[in-house]
Scaffold this active site. Structure first.
Site, short mmCIF file in Angstrom:
data_model
loop_
_atom_site.label_atom_id
_atom_site.label_comp_id
_atom_site.label_asym_id
_atom_site.label_seq_id
_atom_site.Cartn_x
_atom_site.Cartn_y
_atom_site.Cartn_z
N LYS A 36 -0.83 -1.28 -3.05
CA LYS A 36 0.19 -2.38 -2.79
C LYS A 36 0.44 -2.91 -1.75
CE LYS A 36 4.40 -1.01 -3.39
NZ LYS A 36 5.12 -1.44 -2.14
N THR A 37 0.62 -2.16 -0.55
CA THR A 37 1.14 -2.59 0.82
C THR A 37 -0.24 -3.48 1.34
OG1 THR A 37 2.59 -0.93 1.01
CG2 THR A 37 1.77 -1.91 3.10
N GLU A 224 8.53 -4.25 -4.32
CA GLU A 224 9.37 -3.51 -5.19
C GLU A 224 10.38 -4.11 -6.06
OE1 GLU A 224 8.43 -0.16 -5.23
OE2 GLU A 224 7.79 0.31 -3.38
N GLN A 254 7.84 2.74 -12.31
CA GLN A 254 8.53 3.30 -11.16
C GLN A 254 9.89 2.81 -11.02
OE1 GLN A 254 5.86 4.74 -7.88
NE2 GLN A 254 4.62 3.10 -8.65
#
Length: 675
Positions: A36-37, A224, A254
């Site tokens: 993701k990052t 997020e 999540q």
């Protein structure tokens, strides 16, 4: 082929699609460990390469650590000058930036300070006393703080809260909310939830302010996104305007912070809220083996309300998951400590490669004892924070009074630290004078009317305190030499050396002085890293936004086993993970069972599983000391969701002394799916 195109070749197809989709709404569903990052940073770099100005990009994160990592990685891909011009930070840091510029429109001063949890508690207790509710048994300061936070996260001010009250209890809490907010405003203070609420209010009430920020931030990215609450969603929706150049990255599987206001519906309904949304699913996991991922996929599939995803890895199947029953919680802890040492040697790992995870903080005690006995270094995530220690909060209160002399809470905190002969009688007199003159306590310290009520020595101490603050308020208003000025101030005001009066034990006072020295070191480090000489307000703003991951106590070499709740482990990964105490009424939590809110608990279990890279061992025990009693335990219902061919009930032969032997071969027969 250009160097940039070569870089893109290092991404998989889905990652490349997310990076190169710039215009319009984009939903990147990033499963655990799917890079993701990397996608976020490459996407911002791609936008810059495409000619989008860095001033026009806003990236919002949930932690300072994530913001720092994002900036560092972007700087490696583009020029450092471009990276510096980007606005990358947490929701709260962005809101503070807006409020410092615009808050005068809401009748606050730009020098506002941030109320921490202890400030909030003190102000709530004052508000309760003002309303006459302080003695009511069903209202506590903690309950009211939670109520106020929930209202503000829903963008409900105190006026609306009173109108929307459904019962007498809510009406009383709304009445306290009104007095609490008035006390904050008169002291030029904001709490954390105000940052979002007031930013929303600015955008809602002043179209010219909203347009100013819309014109600047034409491209918005939110990391997020599954953790956003209604207030955060609303601020972002305002900023998007009609362009809708909004990229959100997250994983509904999540979403584990519903208890603090996060609404998983924000990500689930994103395509509906933003028509024309492009969806990209990242499913290739770069962290874990396939056996771990198969278990995680099987577990989370039990939740109906979700985007379907199937994590997979190129790392091979790996070892099975072991589920180890122990006779008691002491045996469970001893097993983990012993087996950890054994596998560390066998696998060539370091202590920092291991983590012990559990549902609730109170479960850490026996693991700490077992690791100490075994001589294993560990770091406890979620223990007392350095910046939460009393002596550090006292030092910060001294500094906050220089920036915001209207703030009574900080003055009450430090008035008798060190002792100055200004006890309860002096405080009561200050409150009497304030109710008559409507002046802040720091001003009343210099008033003759206050001095007449005190013994001469105490009056002299009060005046000396006020004069010292006035002198350094002027000195610290200018940038440059921040750490040295703060050191001089804390010495001259009597705080640093006065710790010996506060803490009579010599060793205790010396340790606390060392902590204050470390606080000064933190200011010096902040000053050193700043692009230009910072002011005291700059540092206090950074201090107010500090998070757990900004400073964690650990051994000097950083090589230690991590003890953590599952919540605190989110975003982290370890080669070897022990997931302990997987028992009914512990995981899932008994409160969730009572309330019937199991989806988030299952997502929490999924998060725990996906922290492991190579090995995962789950433990539970037959007897556990809970609530002062020895209880017979049963396995968590969640364990029955694990695929039987992946999860094995097993204990190494040389460690059988810890296991409940009658359960070893009949492990899966123990589960009652209807439990």
């Amino acid at each position: 082929m250009s160097d940039w195109q070569n870089i893109l070749r290092g991404l998989n197809n889905e990652q490349r699609e997310a990076v190169k989709t710039v215009e319009g709404p984009l939903l990147v569903l990033a499963g655990a460990g799917t890079g993701k990052t990397r996608v976020i940073t490459f996407r911002i770099a791609w936008m810059l390469k495409e000619g989008i100005l860095p001033d026009n990009i806003l990236a919002l994160t949930f932690t300072n650590k994530a913001a720092r990592e994002m900036k560092e990685r972007i700087a490696e891909l583009v020029s450092e000058d471009q990276a510096k011009k980007l606005t990358v930070g947490t929701f709260h840091s962005f809101c503070i930036r807006v409020l410092r510029q615009e808050i005068k429109r809401l009748n606050y001063l730009p020098s506002f300070t941030i109320a921490d949890t202890s400030d909030q508690e003190g102000i709530i207790k004052q508000a309760m006393a003002m309303t006459g509710y302080s003695a009511v048994e069903d209202i506590s300061a903690g309950r009211i703080a939670a109520y106020i936070g929930k209202q503000k996260n829903q963008l409900i001010d105190y006026r609306s809260a009173r109108k929307q009250s459904d019962n007498d209890l809510e009406a009383r809490m709304a009445y306290v909310y009104e007095h609490y907010q008035t006390l904050l405003e008169t002291q030029n203070m904001l709490d954390f939830d105000d940052m979002l609420l007031l930013t929303y209010e600015l955008f809602n009430r002043f179209p010219e302010v909203l347009e100013k920020y819309r014109e600047r931030y034409k491209y918005i990215l939110v990391d997020e996104y599954q953790d956003t609450n209604y207030a955060q969603f609303s601020v972002v929706k305002f900023l998007c305007g009609s362009r809708n150049n909004l990229c959100v990255v997250g994983d509904d599987d999540q979403s584990i912070y519903g208890w603090r206001g996060a609404d998983v519906g924000n990500i689930l309904k994103f395509p509906e809220i933003f028509p024309g949304t492009v969806q990209v699913k990242l499913e290739q996991n770069y962290r874990s083996t396939n056996n771990i991922l198969k278990a995680a996929n099987a577990v989370i599939a039990a939740n109906a309300e979700r985007f379907e995803k199937n994590l997979w890895s190129a790392h091979g199947d790996g070892d099975p998951i072991w589920v180890v029953p122990a006779r008691s919680n002491e045996d469970e802890a001893a097993f983990i400590a012993d087996y950890l040492l054994q596998e560390r040697s066998a696998m060539g790992l370091e202590f920092k490669d291991f983590a012990i995870l559990y549902r609730s903080n109170h479960l850490s005690r026996l693991f700490e004892l077992a690791l100490r006995k075994a001589g294993v270094p560990y770091r406890l995530v979620g223990g007392q924070e350095f910046f939460q220690r009393k002596e550090i909060k006292d030092a910060a209160a001294y500094l906050k009074l220089l920036v915001n002399p209207l703030e009574d809470q900080s003055l009450l905190r430090i008035l008798s630290v060190p002792p100055r002969g200004l006890g309860d009688k002096a405080v009561n007199r200050l409150k009497e004078l304030k109710s008559a003159a409507f002046l802040p306590f720091s001003t009343l310290l210099k008033e003759e009317a206050f001095h007449r009520s005190l013994p001469p020595k105490s009056a002299s101490e009060a005046l000396a305190l006020a004069n010292c603050m006035d002198r350094y308020r002027a000195e610290l208003a200018t940038p440059g030499g921040l750490a040295e000025k703060v050191r001089n101030y804390l010495t001259d005001v009597g705080y640093y050396n006065g710790l010996q009066k506060v803490y009579k034990n010599i060793e205790d006072s010396r340790k606390r002085q060392e902590n204050v020295e470390e606080f000064l070191n933190a200011i010096a480090e902040f000053e050193h890293k700043a692009e230009k000489p910072p002011t005291l307000m700059d540092y206090l703003e950074s201090y107010s936004l500090l998070e757990e991951n900004d400073r964690t106590e650990e051994p000097n070499d950083g090589n230690a086993v991590t003890l953590s709740t599952v919540h605190a482990s989110k975003g982290l990964e370890y080669p070897f993970v022990f997931l302990a105490a997987m028992e009914r009424n512990i995981f899932p939590h008994e409160r969730s069972i009572e309330e019937g809110s199991m989806d988030e608990e299952l997502r929490l279990f999924y998060v725990a599983l996906t922290r492991a890279k190579l090995r995962l061992i789950i433990t539970f025990c037959r007897m556990r000391a809970l609530h002062g009693r020895i209880n017979n335990q049963t396995p968590s219902r969640f364990l029955s969701l694990l695929p039987e061919e992946i999860a094995k009930g097993k204990t190494p032969d040389d460690l059988l002394r810890y296991a409940s032997s009658d359960e070893m071969e009949k492990f899966f027969a123990m589960f009652n799916p209807g439990d």
